[in-house]
Design a protein around this motif. Sequence first.
Motif, short mmCIF file in Angstrom:
data_model
loop_
_atom_site.label_atom_id
_atom_site.label_comp_id
_atom_site.label_asym_id
_atom_site.label_seq_id
_atom_site.Cartn_x
_atom_site.Cartn_y
_atom_site.Cartn_z
N PHE A 35 -51.46 -95.01 9.76
CA PHE A 35 -52.91 -95.12 9.95
C PHE A 35 -53.44 -96.30 9.14
N SER A 77 -57.69 -93.84 1.49
CA SER A 77 -57.64 -92.50 0.91
C SER A 77 -56.22 -91.98 1.04
N ARG A 78 -55.76 -91.31 0.01
CA ARG A 78 -54.41 -90.74 0.07
C ARG A 78 -54.38 -89.42 0.82
N THR A 79 -55.57 -88.85 1.06
CA THR A 79 -55.59 -87.50 1.64
C THR A 79 -56.25 -87.44 3.02
N PHE A 80 -57.08 -88.44 3.34
CA PHE A 80 -57.88 -88.32 4.56
C PHE A 80 -57.05 -88.09 5.82
N SER A 96 -55.44 -84.82 6.31
CA SER A 96 -56.35 -83.73 6.69
C SER A 96 -56.65 -83.77 8.18
N LYS A 109 -55.77 -80.53 10.53
CA LYS A 109 -56.78 -79.90 11.38
C LYS A 109 -56.36 -79.91 12.84
N ARG A 156 -51.36 -82.71 -4.01
CA ARG A 156 -50.99 -84.13 -3.96
C ARG A 156 -51.35 -84.78 -2.62
N ASP A 208 -49.94 -83.89 0.20
CA ASP A 208 -48.81 -83.75 1.13
C ASP A 208 -49.10 -82.65 2.15
#
Lengths: 455, 174
Positions: free
Chosen positions: A223, A231-234, A237, A241, A257, A259
């Motif tokens: 991405f 962002s490391r998390t966006f 997520s 979802k 973290r 992951d």
Amino acid sequence: MLRINTLSSVIRRYSIRSIPFTKEDLKGDDKYKDLNDHYSDLFTSEETQVSSKSKENSLSDDIAEINAELNELYGVESPIEVQNVEQREQKPQEFPIKEQDIHHDIQQDIQQDTQPIPTLKKESLLDKIKSNTPKIFISKSNNPFLNLAMEDYIFQNTPVTNPFKAQRLIFYTNTPCVVIGKSQNPWRETNLPYLNSVGIPVLRRNSGGGTVVHDLGNVNYSFINSKESFSRTFFGSVIVKAVNKRYGFEKLAQNERGDIIMALDKKKISGSAFKVTRGKSYHHGTMLLNSDLANLKQALNKRQRTGIMEFECRSVDSVPSPVDNLGLPNHDFIEVVSKAFQKMYETPVEIVEVDEFHNEEILKIAENLKDWKWRFGSTGSFKLKLNHQESGTLIEFHVEKGILKDFKTNKESDFEFLREQLTRGLELKFKSDEFVRFIKGDLYEWIGNQIDGTH
Amino acid sequence: MFSRSLLRSSSATSRLMLNNTLKLSFRYQSSLIGKFNKESLINTYSKGPIDLRFTEDHEYVAAHPDQTAFIGITKYASDAIGDVTFVELPEIGDKIDQGDVIGSIESVKSSNDIFAPISGEVIAINEQLNDNAPLVNSDPLGDGWIVQVKVEDAEQLKELQNEQEYEESLKQDA
């Protein structure tokens, strides 16, 4: 052991068929000769010989053979993996993961969901990459060098504007390979003797993080977004979802973290890494769907090295985690995540199939990726201590940029020829086929087997 | 070189995805630039005066009268990228052009490019970072310096932001 090898050799045979880029295709084009020879070398030798031999017999014989082995070993009949393989073989139109179908399905879905996709017929791959609208790229190749090169090529050529509008989502699936992080030591992070024995290549990527294993049961996503939105998390997520929606319950979760893990037993199914440069960034990751986890474990197994083998280096450590497969078919995962990506933007998102691997720039990047100097030679200085308990031999190799610079040992006489080579200033790569022949007696073989088994 | 968005929470970034103009406020109790460590080589190298400059990529250049300069990243950047695990340094003797990628800093699975804020030649690298990469976090404007270069064009320095301008730009973004 028998099972792993046999199944992975079947996977390899598939992969050979699905490589769109063969020496034959580019016959007469000297420019690509080295690269092609490399790819041929990489996937030929034993595997291709097996492949061509078995071509006429068709795969069903192999599968029968595997079934017989499995019956013998486990007393089971036609395990699921093999059944799938068999079904695919009987219905060739469903195999392999047909990118055309994926493309078609997703396009259809998107057309149903939103407006029609603009058809831009005469645009080159580069035009599409440089266009300033969100896009999805799906690779038609399974070659890890070409796919990593394609990803870099797309990243490099993605335009940066303010506000950023050229978000990219890339998917690719590779034949078995191990991919280490930019700042890692492949000797330490991977089981090189095993990888060399089964012909699995090691690649070094440009992003940070730890070592991952790819195979045809794993889909890699990437991405690309602006640096400001990094962002490391966006994106994890987004995937969680989308997949949970598809299952209708909380199949996946994210840990602290970032992951992606199985919600139930917290096993990791995706490894992430990131790159941040001027104006843009990417988050890419693996997604274990139907991977050969036994092979994965073996590829990363550090061979119970305690007391025998010890590294002294400052490179980035991998953090081992228990892993699992999600179990979704590859094309379902690609479809689910593509739809989620598409819904993030107001404009229609074109899906581009990437099959332009003859592109000179991509080949140039692929060439660099396969260069030993990048894969092994860019490792920070390290020391490797070996302890051959039987003979009481201790040896400590000093390696700089992948080159054997010096060593210390308590059995100097066994190593006098090697010392001589180094004193003469001979540049020896830290590969057992380059230098263990200079070691006297039986020890050379043991040392070679510890390092990488290439001698 | 790094943006504050690295610190955004995931829900904030989801919103951000749909609205790139959304900015989160960023609160700093102390200086945004960080403390210039007077005990470190970047200060003690010469008797001064030192011309301290900054870039939009959140790097600093500490230029000494002998036309050499120490380059590193600001406290702001080092806080944003998180715990540094590895620093990839250029080599002594490398010729660098303004804007080139001259190395990278790895932090929490992310490889972050380091850019050359000015053109010149690398005359020293901070070897301490090989053993102690977290110095970039703990003392960015001091023992966590990255390279020292021989400045090729002093005019390039003048075009960079001074301390007040940089601090002002950070406050405006905040």
